[in-house]
Design an enzyme around this catalytic site. Sequence first.
Site, PDB file in Angstrom:
ATOM      1  N   ALA A 122      28.007 -14.582  54.360  1.00  0.00           N
ATOM      2  CA  ALA A 122      26.699 -15.047  53.892  1.00  0.00           C
ATOM      3  C   ALA A 122      26.820 -16.134  52.839  1.00  0.00           C
ATOM      4  O   ALA A 122      25.816 -16.684  52.379  1.00  0.00           O
ATOM      5  CB  ALA A 122      25.905 -13.874  53.331  1.00  0.00           C
ATOM      6  N   TRP A 182      41.165  -1.765  75.478  1.00  0.00           N
ATOM      7  CA  TRP A 182      42.034  -1.385  76.589  1.00  0.00           C
ATOM      8  C   TRP A 182      42.311  -2.665  77.372  1.00  0.00           C
ATOM      9  O   TRP A 182      41.497  -3.123  78.150  1.00  0.00           O
ATOM     10  CB  TRP A 182      41.360  -0.352  77.478  1.00  0.00           C
ATOM     11  CG  TRP A 182      41.051   0.941  76.770  1.00  0.00           C
ATOM     12  CD1 TRP A 182      41.835   2.061  76.744  1.00  0.00           C
ATOM     13  CD2 TRP A 182      39.886   1.244  76.003  1.00  0.00           C
ATOM     14  NE1 TRP A 182      41.218   3.047  75.995  1.00  0.00           N
ATOM     15  CE2 TRP A 182      40.016   2.580  75.522  1.00  0.00           C
ATOM     16  CE3 TRP A 182      38.728   0.532  75.646  1.00  0.00           C
ATOM     17  CZ2 TRP A 182      39.065   3.209  74.733  1.00  0.00           C
ATOM     18  CZ3 TRP A 182      37.768   1.152  74.855  1.00  0.00           C
ATOM     19  CH2 TRP A 182      37.942   2.470  74.409  1.00  0.00           C
ATOM     20  N   ARG A 183      43.474  -3.274  77.137  1.00  0.00           N
ATOM     21  CA  ARG A 183      43.742  -4.579  77.743  1.00  0.00           C
ATOM     22  C   ARG A 183      45.160  -4.672  78.315  1.00  0.00           C
ATOM     23  O   ARG A 183      45.667  -5.763  78.552  1.00  0.00           O
ATOM     24  CB  ARG A 183      43.506  -5.703  76.731  1.00  0.00           C
ATOM     25  CG  ARG A 183      44.405  -5.621  75.546  1.00  0.00           C
ATOM     26  CD  ARG A 183      44.211  -6.651  74.441  1.00  0.00           C
ATOM     27  NE  ARG A 183      43.198  -7.641  74.487  1.00  0.00           N
ATOM     28  CZ  ARG A 183      42.409  -7.946  73.434  1.00  0.00           C
ATOM     29  NH1 ARG A 183      42.525  -7.262  72.312  1.00  0.00           N
ATOM     30  NH2 ARG A 183      41.526  -8.921  73.509  1.00  0.00           N
ATOM     31  N   TYR A 203      36.627  -3.488  76.068  1.00  0.00           N
ATOM     32  CA  TYR A 203      36.514  -3.091  74.670  1.00  0.00           C
ATOM     33  C   TYR A 203      35.171  -2.415  74.411  1.00  0.00           C
ATOM     34  O   TYR A 203      34.189  -2.666  75.110  1.00  0.00           O
ATOM     35  CB  TYR A 203      36.725  -4.269  73.719  1.00  0.00           C
ATOM     36  CG  TYR A 203      35.595  -5.264  73.609  1.00  0.00           C
ATOM     37  CD1 TYR A 203      34.649  -5.179  72.581  1.00  0.00           C
ATOM     38  CD2 TYR A 203      35.487  -6.334  74.500  1.00  0.00           C
ATOM     39  CE1 TYR A 203      33.634  -6.113  72.459  1.00  0.00           C
ATOM     40  CE2 TYR A 203      34.483  -7.265  74.384  1.00  0.00           C
ATOM     41  CZ  TYR A 203      33.555  -7.152  73.354  1.00  0.00           C
ATOM     42  OH  TYR A 203      32.548  -8.081  73.234  1.00  0.00           O
ATOM     43  N   GLY A 232      30.886 -15.443  64.316  1.00  0.00           N
ATOM     44  CA  GLY A 232      31.704 -16.649  64.269  1.00  0.00           C
ATOM     45  C   GLY A 232      31.737 -17.397  65.588  1.00  0.00           C
ATOM     46  O   GLY A 232      31.772 -18.633  65.613  1.00  0.00           O
ATOM     47  N   ASP A 233      31.708 -16.675  66.698  1.00  0.00           N
ATOM     48  CA  ASP A 233      31.731 -17.315  68.017  1.00  0.00           C
ATOM     49  C   ASP A 233      30.484 -18.167  68.234  1.00  0.00           C
ATOM     50  O   ASP A 233      30.562 -19.289  68.745  1.00  0.00           O
ATOM     51  CB  ASP A 233      31.811 -16.263  69.121  1.00  0.00           C
ATOM     52  CG  ASP A 233      32.936 -15.268  68.910  1.00  0.00           C
ATOM     53  OD1 ASP A 233      33.935 -15.629  68.254  1.00  0.00           O
ATOM     54  OD2 ASP A 233      32.809 -14.122  69.381  1.00  0.00           O
TER      55      ASP A 233
END
Length: 296
Positions: free
Chosen positions: A228, A102-103, A88, A257-258
């Site tokens: 925020a 591209w997966r 990506y 978020g990760d």
Amino acid sequence: MTKRLVCIGECMLELAPTGAEATFRRAFAGDSFNTAWYAKRLRPEWAVEYVTGAGDDAASAQMLEFMTAHGIGVDHVQRVPGRTVGLYMIELQDGERSFSYWRGQSAAKALAADVAALRAAVAGADIVYFSGITLAVLEGAGRGNLLSVMREARAAGALVAFDPNLRPKLWADEAEMCAAIMNAAAASDLVLPSHEDEATFFGDADPAATLARYQDAGASMVVVKNGAGDVLFSEGAETRVHRPDAVAQVVDSTAAGDSFNAGFFAALDQGIAPAVAAACALSAKVIGARGALVEH
């Protein structure tokens, strides 16, 4: 305390802008892998393992070498001959990111094909984490296999954690996505949604509605991220709010978020409120730099 954290999903080749025109830096990243990487840095004494698929090509070998070099266990990575890792590219506009993917030949699509192997991967884990992207990329019977093993892990005493990470482009349609997300939430103890996405696809009027929906699905802990804004979270019947410090500048919101999820897992032994505070602090550092994996 030493714990075993098992993260499940897709790790990809990442091309991230460096700031120089038309110049990109190559790395390896992916939502659940990013969480594993940050968690290992925060709690180096933990056994952090990643469950994914890898091909038999050079890129796959390099990905596994990268994981191992950063202390992340790869014993349960499924090898899929003829496949490779996805790719990506990040584009940035005023700190907000968009992605091109591209997966098609990603080996991660087959990570849950072997139920026995998946069951062995999570056996004895203290925390098992997966996301909506994990579900979305799986092929064949993979989604059903994964949720079945998550229910088993939960019954065996693992904390099963799930981030809905809603990405409609990965699904046949929004109805399929929403149904799968709620099925995953029902198999989980802890759900970590982002309100903006939940409002878009589930019609939640506010973070309280998001929290209530996942509680109704059976999650005993829900933490609603809100950009925020205030973080709404619950443990059992008690609901509380955390107001994060303002961030001076958002350079790149990739992995916000990760990293939040990793910060939360790493501090959860201190209680849910300190875990939310730690999660916000880490996420604030990450969005102040470019790329998914940021030294901190």
